[in-house]
Motif scaffolding. Structure first.
Motif, PDB file in Angstrom:
ATOM      1  N   ARG B  81       0.833  -1.208   0.000  1.00  0.00           N
ATOM      2  CA  ARG B  81       0.000   0.000   0.000  1.00  0.00           C
ATOM      3  C   ARG B  81       0.862   1.250   0.000  1.00  0.00           C
ATOM      4  O   ARG B  81       0.695   2.151  -0.803  1.00  0.00           O
ATOM      5  N   ALA B  82       1.795   1.297   0.945  1.00  0.00           N
ATOM      6  CA  ALA B  82       2.608   2.503   1.112  1.00  0.00           C
ATOM      7  C   ALA B  82       3.440   2.775  -0.143  1.00  0.00           C
ATOM      8  O   ALA B  82       3.529   3.907  -0.614  1.00  0.00           O
ATOM      9  N   ASP B  83       4.033   1.707  -0.700  1.00  0.00           N
ATOM     10  CA  ASP B  83       4.834   1.861  -1.909  1.00  0.00           C
ATOM     11  C   ASP B  83       4.038   2.530  -3.018  1.00  0.00           C
ATOM     12  O   ASP B  83       4.449   3.538  -3.583  1.00  0.00           O
ATOM     13  N   MET B  84       2.883   1.942  -3.330  1.00  0.00           N
ATOM     14  CA  MET B  84       2.101   2.444  -4.439  1.00  0.00           C
ATOM     15  C   MET B  84       1.620   3.857  -4.174  1.00  0.00           C
ATOM     16  O   MET B  84       1.484   4.666  -5.068  1.00  0.00           O
ATOM     17  N   LEU B  85       1.322   4.137  -2.909  1.00  0.00           N
ATOM     18  CA  LEU B  85       0.860   5.470  -2.553  1.00  0.00           C
ATOM     19  C   LEU B  85       1.931   6.495  -2.887  1.00  0.00           C
ATOM     20  O   LEU B  85       1.673   7.514  -3.512  1.00  0.00           O
ATOM     21  N   TYR B  86       3.153   6.187  -2.498  1.00  0.00           N
ATOM     22  CA  TYR B  86       4.213   7.149  -2.776  1.00  0.00           C
ATOM     23  C   TYR B  86       4.564   7.199  -4.250  1.00  0.00           C
ATOM     24  O   TYR B  86       5.000   8.204  -4.761  1.00  0.00           O
ATOM     25  N   ARG B  87       4.343   6.058  -4.913  1.00  0.00           N
ATOM     26  CA  ARG B  87       4.765   6.012  -6.312  1.00  0.00           C
ATOM     27  C   ARG B  87       3.792   6.729  -7.228  1.00  0.00           C
ATOM     28  O   ARG B  87       4.210   7.432  -8.138  1.00  0.00           O
ATOM     29  N   PHE B  88       2.509   6.548  -7.008  1.00  0.00           N
ATOM     30  CA  PHE B  88       1.533   7.076  -7.959  1.00  0.00           C
ATOM     31  C   PHE B  88       0.585   8.114  -7.377  1.00  0.00           C
ATOM     32  O   PHE B  88      -0.213   8.688  -8.100  1.00  0.00           O
ATOM     33  N   PHE B  89       0.662   8.338  -6.066  1.00  0.00           N
ATOM     34  CA  PHE B  89      -0.247   9.309  -5.458  1.00  0.00           C
ATOM     35  C   PHE B  89       0.506  10.610  -5.263  1.00  0.00           C
ATOM     36  O   PHE B  89       1.380  10.716  -4.409  1.00  0.00           O
ATOM     37  N   LYS B  90       0.182  11.584  -6.070  1.00  0.00           N
ATOM     38  CA  LYS B  90       1.032  12.769  -6.173  1.00  0.00           C
ATOM     39  C   LYS B  90       0.458  13.994  -5.476  1.00  0.00           C
ATOM     40  O   LYS B  90       0.717  15.118  -5.888  1.00  0.00           O
ATOM     41  N   LEU B  91      -0.354  13.777  -4.440  1.00  0.00           N
ATOM     42  CA  LEU B  91      -0.969  14.916  -3.774  1.00  0.00           C
ATOM     43  C   LEU B  91      -0.230  15.273  -2.494  1.00  0.00           C
ATOM     44  O   LEU B  91       0.269  14.400  -1.797  1.00  0.00           O
ATOM     45  N   VAL B  92      -0.169  16.567  -2.226  1.00  0.00           N
ATOM     46  CA  VAL B  92       0.435  17.033  -0.988  1.00  0.00           C
ATOM     47  C   VAL B  92      -0.541  17.967  -0.292  1.00  0.00           C
ATOM     48  O   VAL B  92      -1.391  18.581  -0.939  1.00  0.00           O
ATOM     49  N   ASP B  93      -0.417  18.075   1.021  1.00  0.00           N
ATOM     50  CA  ASP B  93      -1.298  18.986   1.750  1.00  0.00           C
ATOM     51  C   ASP B  93      -0.709  20.390   1.754  1.00  0.00           C
ATOM     52  O   ASP B  93       0.320  20.660   1.133  1.00  0.00           O
ATOM     53  N   GLY B  94      -1.368  21.279   2.467  1.00  0.00           N
ATOM     54  CA  GLY B  94      -0.955  22.680   2.461  1.00  0.00           C
ATOM     55  C   GLY B  94       0.492  22.872   2.846  1.00  0.00           C
ATOM     56  O   GLY B  94       1.173  23.780   2.344  1.00  0.00           O
ATOM     57  N   ALA B  95       0.997  22.019   3.724  1.00  0.00           N
ATOM     58  CA  ALA B  95       2.382  22.164   4.170  1.00  0.00           C
ATOM     59  C   ALA B  95       3.368  21.513   3.200  1.00  0.00           C
ATOM     60  O   ALA B  95       4.561  21.503   3.447  1.00  0.00           O
ATOM     61  N   GLY B  96       2.835  20.958   2.089  1.00  0.00           N
ATOM     62  CA  GLY B  96       3.716  20.331   1.115  1.00  0.00           C
ATOM     63  C   GLY B  96       4.072  18.904   1.470  1.00  0.00           C
ATOM     64  O   GLY B  96       4.948  18.309   0.847  1.00  0.00           O
ATOM     65  N   LYS B  97       3.371  18.339   2.459  1.00  0.00           N
ATOM     66  CA  LYS B  97       3.667  16.962   2.866  1.00  0.00           C
ATOM     67  C   LYS B  97       2.678  15.979   2.224  1.00  0.00           C
ATOM     68  O   LYS B  97       1.515  16.293   2.037  1.00  0.00           O
ATOM     69  N   ARG B  98       3.172  14.785   1.938  1.00  0.00           N
ATOM     70  CA  ARG B  98       2.268  13.734   1.497  1.00  0.00           C
ATOM     71  C   ARG B  98       1.395  13.302   2.666  1.00  0.00           C
ATOM     72  O   ARG B  98       1.752  13.478   3.822  1.00  0.00           O
ATOM     73  N   PHE B  99       0.256  12.703   2.337  1.00  0.00           N
ATOM     74  CA  PHE B  99      -0.616  12.241   3.405  1.00  0.00           C
ATOM     75  C   PHE B  99      -1.348  10.986   2.942  1.00  0.00           C
ATOM     76  O   PHE B  99      -1.323  10.641   1.761  1.00  0.00           O
ATOM     77  N   MET B 100      -1.980  10.306   3.864  1.00  0.00           N
ATOM     78  CA  MET B 100      -2.700   9.070   3.565  1.00  0.00           C
ATOM     79  C   MET B 100      -4.201   9.365   3.592  1.00  0.00           C
ATOM     80  O   MET B 100      -4.779   9.552   4.661  1.00  0.00           O
ATOM     81  N   PRO B 101      -4.826   9.442   2.433  1.00  0.00           N
ATOM     82  CA  PRO B 101      -6.241   9.818   2.410  1.00  0.00           C
ATOM     83  C   PRO B 101      -7.140   8.638   2.785  1.00  0.00           C
ATOM     84  O   PRO B 101      -6.779   7.480   2.601  1.00  0.00           O
ATOM     85  N   ASP B 102      -8.294   8.946   3.340  1.00  0.00           N
ATOM     86  CA  ASP B 102      -9.316   7.933   3.562  1.00  0.00           C
ATOM     87  C   ASP B 102     -10.117   7.763   2.281  1.00  0.00           C
ATOM     88  O   ASP B 102     -10.008   8.566   1.355  1.00  0.00           O
ATOM     89  N   CYS B 103     -10.923   6.721   2.254  1.00  0.00           N
ATOM     90  CA  CYS B 103     -11.651   6.409   1.034  1.00  0.00           C
ATOM     91  C   CYS B 103     -13.042   5.900   1.367  1.00  0.00           C
ATOM     92  O   CYS B 103     -13.241   5.159   2.323  1.00  0.00           O
ATOM     93  N   GLU B 104     -13.997   6.310   0.557  1.00  0.00           N
ATOM     94  CA  GLU B 104     -15.402   5.972   0.785  1.00  0.00           C
ATOM     95  C   GLU B 104     -16.002   5.614  -0.569  1.00  0.00           C
ATOM     96  O   GLU B 104     -15.977   6.436  -1.489  1.00  0.00           O
ATOM     97  N   GLU B 105     -16.522   4.403  -0.684  1.00  0.00           N
ATOM     98  CA  GLU B 105     -17.104   4.015  -1.973  1.00  0.00           C
ATOM     99  C   GLU B 105     -18.562   4.446  -2.026  1.00  0.00           C
ATOM    100  O   GLU B 105     -19.366   4.059  -1.179  1.00  0.00           O
TER     101      GLU B 105
END
Lengths: 243, 243
Positions: B81-105
């Motif tokens: 999970r973490a690998d793919m998140l860093y590899r393909f998830f290109k969003l950062v928060d206001g402070a410029g940090k990556r974060f782990m988003p929640d998900c709701e189907e």
DNA sequence: TAGTGGTCTAGACCACAAA
DNA sequence: TTGTGGTCTAGACCACTAA
């Protein structure tokens, strides 16, 4: 003979060779386009085996710092207009194809950096930045404006230049200032067109645009450019390729 | 012994070895997480020297298809999970940090692909796609919606699954369907919030958003996912790192 | 023809992980 | 202790480039 010592075994030998070569390129001892000595000569000079030199050169080639050509030799990579365009210009037209935008310089001024830019560029008191405002067009259609900010201490004499700066800045940085752009970060957000966008991009007020904040790095993670672009995406898009 | 022949000299030997190994991984002969034979064993099996095997494995490791660990061996890369998140998830928060988003189907349905998706996924007549609509949040703040479309022939049985799909889809694709995402393209434009965005992202009508159209590729440039995301950028941004 | 990088081989020794 | 990949060496032969 080389003045750099290869002693400690803390890092792999080939990595130390990479470091030495990167330093030579960064310091201008090996200039853009210049041929490097052949692999056997480098191996002899550095006192390592040809295989180690080869591994180092392969890594530098992967990082696009040198260009290797069979039968010819290894040279310090030159950033041509086309190269840099494909490397750092991530826009595509409606058909998904890259294109070569035109460029028009609208304004240029020297100014005090302000706190943010002073910090970004590690400027001392009284050191200035130069700010260039340009418009990019595809044919007669305006696509994007960009506000480029450069630290004058890194580009000595740039505030004295006549006429507009070159369209492609990075080969100009490299040729005229020995500054090679190695890496770029872009932070992308969505914004609404303000009066300036309306004027220069020819859009209606309230049109959504991409705001792209770019930071360009050279050796030692030194920042040498800040750029704010505002992009129409009605006929173009930003393309991000992730591997 | 291997059934693959190494004969023609059209391509370099190590490249042919890479091809063979990629095929073995793609076809599931070597599964995710499985250890490969040691370098000497592979060299013997393929009838090439250990150095050649090593060069091939180094390239596969660079492409993130295998993982090498000194003293342990080489294994087929697993996408955590973490690998793919860093590899393909290109969003950062206001402070410029990556974060782990929640998900709701929010919705899931099986449907006919339409001409565009049929072409994208190379679907035959009557083959269907599954479409999943999800919302990503950071804490209790909605950030993004995404409409994921998958070709059912590549994910057999996915239309029969109960409950929401996993948050991180790519490790799920790999574990449950043997489909490894190797590469992703994202086409980014700026759009205005529509009623659906207002409802799910809690923004005012007319708010500018990023529209991100993603195409995900597996082996042989086969497309296995299409994704349309709509992203609030008032507190987050898309980060593009170019080298 | 001479010199270059590209490829391939064969082996040495080391650092690391597991039993 | 054993086996792994990580590093380093030393050479052979080939393909390409320029003179």
């Amino acid at each position: 003979m080389s003045t750099e010592k290869i002693e400690t075994l803390a890092r792999p030998l080939y990595q130390q060779v990479v470091d030495i070569m990167m330093r030579r390129i960064a310091e201008g001892q090996w200039k853009s386009g210049q041929m490097l000595p052949s692999e056997p000569k480098l191996a002899q000079e550095l006192g390592v085996s040809p295989g180690t030199v080869r591994k180092a050169l392969d890594q530098l080639a992967a990082d696009q710092l040198v260009t290797r050509r069979q039968g010819l030799g290894t040279s310090v990579a030159v950033s041509t207009r086309a190269d840099m365009l494909y490397r750092f210009f991530k826009l595509v037209d409606g058909a998904g194809k890259r294109f070569m935008p035109d460029c028009e310089e609208l304004q240029r001024k020297v100014q005090s950096p302000g706190r943010l830019f002073a910090e970004l560029f590690h400027l001392k008191a009284k050191q200035k930045v130069i700010s260039v405002f340009r418009r990019r067009t595809n044919g007669d259609q305006p696509i994007m404006t960009e506000r480029v900010t450069l630290p004058i201490p890194a580009f000595i004499g740039i505030d004295k230049l006549e006429g507009p700066l070159p369209t492609t800045l990075y080969d100009f940085f490299e040729m005229d200032y020995g500054l090679k752009v190695l890496r770029v970060d872009e932070k992308i957000t969505a914004v609404v067109a303000n009066p300036e966008d309306v004027e220069y991009l020819g859009v209606e007020p309230g049109t959504p645009l991409l705001a792209i904040e770019r930071t360009a790095y050279t050796f030692n993670d030194q920042i040498i450019e800040h750029r704010l672009s505002r992009l129409r995406t009605d006929n173009h898009a930003y393309l991000s390729e992730l591997t």
